[in-house]
Design an enzyme around this catalytic site. Structure first.
Site, PDB file in Angstrom:
ATOM      1  N   ASN A 227      24.007  43.320  -9.375  1.00  0.00           N
ATOM      2  CA  ASN A 227      24.892  42.323  -8.783  1.00  0.00           C
ATOM      3  C   ASN A 227      26.367  42.379  -9.166  1.00  0.00           C
ATOM      4  OD1 ASN A 227      22.288  41.467  -8.022  1.00  0.00           O
ATOM      5  ND2 ASN A 227      23.187  39.528  -7.455  1.00  0.00           N
ATOM      6  N   TRP A 237      14.867  39.978  -0.988  1.00  0.00           N
ATOM      7  CA  TRP A 237      13.735  39.068  -0.795  1.00  0.00           C
ATOM      8  C   TRP A 237      13.581  38.693   0.683  1.00  0.00           C
ATOM      9  CZ3 TRP A 237      16.652  39.278  -5.171  1.00  0.00           C
ATOM     10  CH2 TRP A 237      15.977  39.354  -6.387  1.00  0.00           C
ATOM     11  N   CYS A 273      11.311  40.520  -8.667  1.00  0.00           N
ATOM     12  CA  CYS A 273      11.269  40.163 -10.095  1.00  0.00           C
ATOM     13  C   CYS A 273      10.450  41.107 -10.970  1.00  0.00           C
ATOM     14  CB  CYS A 273      10.817  38.721 -10.283  1.00  0.00           C
ATOM     15  SG  CYS A 273       9.093  38.426  -9.825  1.00  0.00           S
ATOM     16  N   HIS A 331       6.733  34.341 -10.972  1.00  0.00           N
ATOM     17  CA  HIS A 331       7.982  34.998 -11.351  1.00  0.00           C
ATOM     18  C   HIS A 331       7.710  35.766 -12.643  1.00  0.00           C
ATOM     19  CE1 HIS A 331      12.029  36.054 -12.086  1.00  0.00           C
ATOM     20  NE2 HIS A 331      12.295  35.121 -12.972  1.00  0.00           N
ATOM     21  N   ASP A 354      15.714  37.848 -18.742  1.00  0.00           N
ATOM     22  CA  ASP A 354      15.344  37.920 -17.331  1.00  0.00           C
ATOM     23  C   ASP A 354      16.422  38.696 -16.576  1.00  0.00           C
ATOM     24  OD1 ASP A 354      14.461  37.559 -14.764  1.00  0.00           O
ATOM     25  OD2 ASP A 354      14.108  35.403 -14.960  1.00  0.00           O
ATOM     26  N   ASN A 394       8.845  24.000 -16.590  1.00  0.00           N
ATOM     27  CA  ASN A 394       8.563  22.583 -16.844  1.00  0.00           C
ATOM     28  C   ASN A 394       9.306  21.602 -15.949  1.00  0.00           C
ATOM     29  OD1 ASN A 394       7.023  20.805 -18.217  1.00  0.00           O
ATOM     30  ND2 ASN A 394       7.835  21.280 -20.235  1.00  0.00           N
ATOM     31  N   GLU A 449       4.244  16.382 -24.152  1.00  0.00           N
ATOM     32  CA  GLU A 449       4.955  17.160 -23.130  1.00  0.00           C
ATOM     33  C   GLU A 449       6.016  16.308 -22.433  1.00  0.00           C
ATOM     34  OE1 GLU A 449       5.970  18.434 -19.199  1.00  0.00           O
ATOM     35  OE2 GLU A 449       4.502  16.836 -19.497  1.00  0.00           O
ATOM     36  N   TYR A 525       6.850  36.226  -1.869  1.00  0.00           N
ATOM     37  CA  TYR A 525       6.220  35.564  -3.016  1.00  0.00           C
ATOM     38  C   TYR A 525       7.068  34.423  -3.599  1.00  0.00           C
ATOM     39  CZ  TYR A 525       9.333  37.832  -6.335  1.00  0.00           C
ATOM     40  OH  TYR A 525      10.454  38.201  -7.052  1.00  0.00           O
TER      41      TYR A 525
END
Length: 692
Positions: A227, A237, A273, A331, A354, A394, A449, A525
């Protein structure tokens, strides 16, 4: 100049050093060693006394002691733990053998080594040649030290991996050839560092930071995507991969990295990914940083940083693809193992990196390293990119209905327990799936949590801010009159009709009339809708406490043309209940390709030919065309084998034979990818035990 006559010939003791430094898998004429550990070299042509020799190790464009890119050291009686040192091993009439040690925090990369003896006076030092220094997870002084030897074997030396995909209802997996020891891959990894934006802006400072795995991990997470910096892979994608290879057709990183170099470092088309994550695994393992791929199912992409993901639907139940937020079926990212001196010892261990370009960080597409411990504890104020990663596992989900005529938004429902499920990685030493969800968060639905989620929102200042898009408590507390779900009623296979059942249950004690709008879209996906496949609507009355079933059939010819290479379909039913609130029922469906079978016909022996047969049965009633078989495997094939296979008639079986000549003994993995016009990229792998 009489220098050339005494040019020493250097013996790098390649075999012994490689064995001691866990670098035997590199097939290189150059010495490759790990930092914080001694290696032996011998050379001749240097006049006595050898005690007064001075060695110079240099790296980068302007080596200096100040930037720790140059070390000058004489011969000492003991090894230094903190700095470069040389210890005399033996001497003969004209040859000297030296043990050289680097500090455990030395800059990694390619060094020039030279020597100066007092007798050469003021003339320039004599070059001994070059060697490559890597991270050392076997050495306790190194930031990447991994005490468990089996984990070192897996996360640094293993060239075969398994990547998990599909969706949370149906987890699938495929093999990948990381190939970090293949020819030239190390050179390409070093070239990647020298092509980074950091190096281009300030090469001296960049090289001086290359002792630090967190610096290197972040730089490489930016370089694996194209990028900002003409990096390795261009993401796509769209579902249309013309002008390149479909992301799902790759079987290993080697081909991608070689292609990048051969094209003059032009971005390779295309990645998604798991391709970004697999290539980053290859590069980091190659450089000696323990690394693995992690797949997160129902992964949130929180574009606006509010730890909430919004999805918008119209009255017919079409996903409007309105928000920059999204929830991906899965992912894939990386975890690398190193200590975090910048954060403190409790944040050591697995760090999330990532390379998939999703959101900018520091102005460019890079992500991490985020401490996994920080994610679990909601410490989203720490470096790097913790809020984004926290949301991936989360975030809360809000599903809205938009009236396209008025623009009015109505909350359909919200969920706090669906993001971040079945987080998966390959087991150490076995081809099994390990679930690591509990390492990322406390149990969904538990009080702990929710406390962590509130703590994270508070640290980001989201608790006190008025958010006009947030649902009201009244909206959140609304209770629906009916519930619904899609059940699968038949095989989920490409080539077969898709049979589902919509189950509607009336939760109230009076009858309810429901108008249901249903749609099915093919998706990639990331759940981005690509083509509409089918739609229908029904109106029904459901008696008190009654459950009704409505069969749905989508024939193969109706969806075949619309499917993307991901084989994914999203089915949605938006239920308008008279006098009540709307209910959204949805299901993501992954269809399996037909299988292929690999047979090894005989015993696999080093340097002996062995036949392999690949068998494919066409399950549909039309011929399949444009069939290609791609095969690769380290230690089994020198390079990727590509075989054109004749068309396979309806319901017939095709058999393709080829030969392997294994080059080394041990357990090897053969990866096969079969593609044709109706079934793209059917993947399988087989373990081959090669004997001497």
């Amino acid at each position: 100049m009489g220098q050339a006559a005494t040019q020493p010939s250097t013996n790098w003791h390649l075999k012994e050093n490689a064995r001691d430094h866990h670098t035997s898998k590199f097939h290189s004429e150059e010495l490759i060693v790990r930092r914080g550990q001694a290696f032996i070299i011998s050379f001749n042509g240097v006049e006595q006394p050898e005690q007064n020799l001075t060695f110079i190790a240099e790296i980068g464009p302007k080596p200096s002691k100040l930037t720790k890119t140059q070390a000058t050291f004489g011969i000492s009686s003991t090894v230094s733990k903190e700095s470069w040192s040389a210890v005399l091993q033996s001497t003969s009439s004209n040859s000297v053998s030296i043990s050289i040690s680097s500090p455990p925090n030395a800059v990694i990369g390619r060094y020039k080594l030279s020597v100066q003896s007092p007798s050469s006076g003021s003339s320039s030092p004599t070059s001994l040649g070059t060697f490559v220094l890597l991270f050392n997870p076997w050495s306790s002084g190194d930031d990447v030290f991994m005490p468990n030897k089996a984990e070192c074997e897996e996360y640094v030396l293993e060239e075969f991996g398994i990547i998990y995909a599909g969706n949370k209802n149906r987890i699938s997996s495929f093999g990948w050839n990381f190939g970090q020891f293949q020819d030239d891959i190390l050179n390409i990894c070093l070239a990647m560092l020298d092509r980074s934006l950091n190096y281009r802006q300030d090469s001296v400072t960049d090289v001086s930071h290359r002792y630090d795995p967190k610096y290197l991990g972040r730089v490489l997470s930016a370089m694996v995507n194209a990028n900002d910096d003409q990096g390795v892979l261009l993401g796509n994608w769209s579902g249309n991969y013309e002008g390149g290879k479909s992301p799902s057709s790759w079987t290993g990183s080697g081909e991608i990295l070689q292609k990048w170099k051969k094209s003059g470092f032009r971005p390779v088309r295309y990645g998604q990914c798991w391709v970004f994550a697999a290539v980053l695994t290859t590069v980091l393992r190659c450089l000696g940083i323990p690394t693995r791929t992690i797949t997160n199912f129902s992964s949130a992409h929180d574009a606006d940083g509010n730890l909430r993901v919004d999805e918008f639907y119209d009255a017919s139940g079409n996903n409007l693809n309105r928000s920059a937020d999204s929830i991906w079926n899965f992912h894939v990212w990386n975890e690398s193992w190193f200590s975090r001196s910048d954060l403190g010892p409790s944040y050591n261990g697995w760090q999330i990196l990532d390379a998939t370009p999703q959101e900018e960080s520091g102005g460019i597409y890079q992500c991490g390293p985020a401490s996994r411990h920080a994610i679990k504890e909601g410490d989203v104020n720490l470096d790097y990119d913790c809020p984004f990663v926290f949301a991936e596992v989360n975030a809360d989900c809000m599903y809205w209905n938009i009236d396209l005529a008025t623009g009015k938004k109505t909350l359909i429902f919200s969920q706090s327990t669906t993001i971040g499920e079945f987080m998966s990685t390959k087991a150490v030493g076995r081809d099994d799936r390990v679930d690591v969800t509990n390492d990322y968060k406390y149990e969904e639905g538990s009080r702990k949590e929710r406390e962590i989620f509130k703590k994270a929102r508070k640290k980001l200042g989201l608790e006190d801010k008025f958010d006009p898009t947030a649902p009201t408590q009244e909206e959140i507390d609304q209770k629906p009159d009916i519930s619904g779900k899609f059940k699968v009623a038949g095989p989920l296979e490409v080539g077969k009709d898709l049979n589902l059942i919509l189950v509607l249950a009336n939760l109230q004690s009076e009858a309810k009339t429901v108008h249901v709008n249903m749609t099915a879209w093919s998706t990639v996906y990331t759940r981005r809708p690509v083509n509409e496949i089918w739609k229908d609507s029904i109106s029904v009355t459901v008696s008190p406490k009654e459950e009704k079933q409505f069969p749905i059939k989508i024939p193969y010819p109706e969806y075949q043309q619309q499917l993307t290479t991901d084989n994914m379909i999203q089915v949605t039913a938006l239920c308008h209940v008279e006098g009540g609130i709307q209910v959204l029922v949805q299901r993501d469906i992954s269809l399996d390709n037909p299988t292929i079978d690999i047979q090894i016909l005989g015993e696999a022996k080093v340097n002996k030919e062995v036949d392999v047969e690949v068998i494919f049965t066409n399950p549909i009633d039309t011929d399949v065309m444009a069939c290609v078989l791609q095969v690769e495997g380290n230690g089994l094939l020198k390079e990727i084998l590509e075989i054109n296979v004749p068309p396979v008639k309806a319901s017939e079986t095709s058999s393709t034979k080829f030969q392997l000549i294994p080059s080394e003994a041990g357990l090897k993995h053969l990866l096969v990818n079969f593609s044709c016009d109706k079934f793209p990229n059917i993947k399988t792998f087989k373990m081959v035990n090669v004997i001497d």
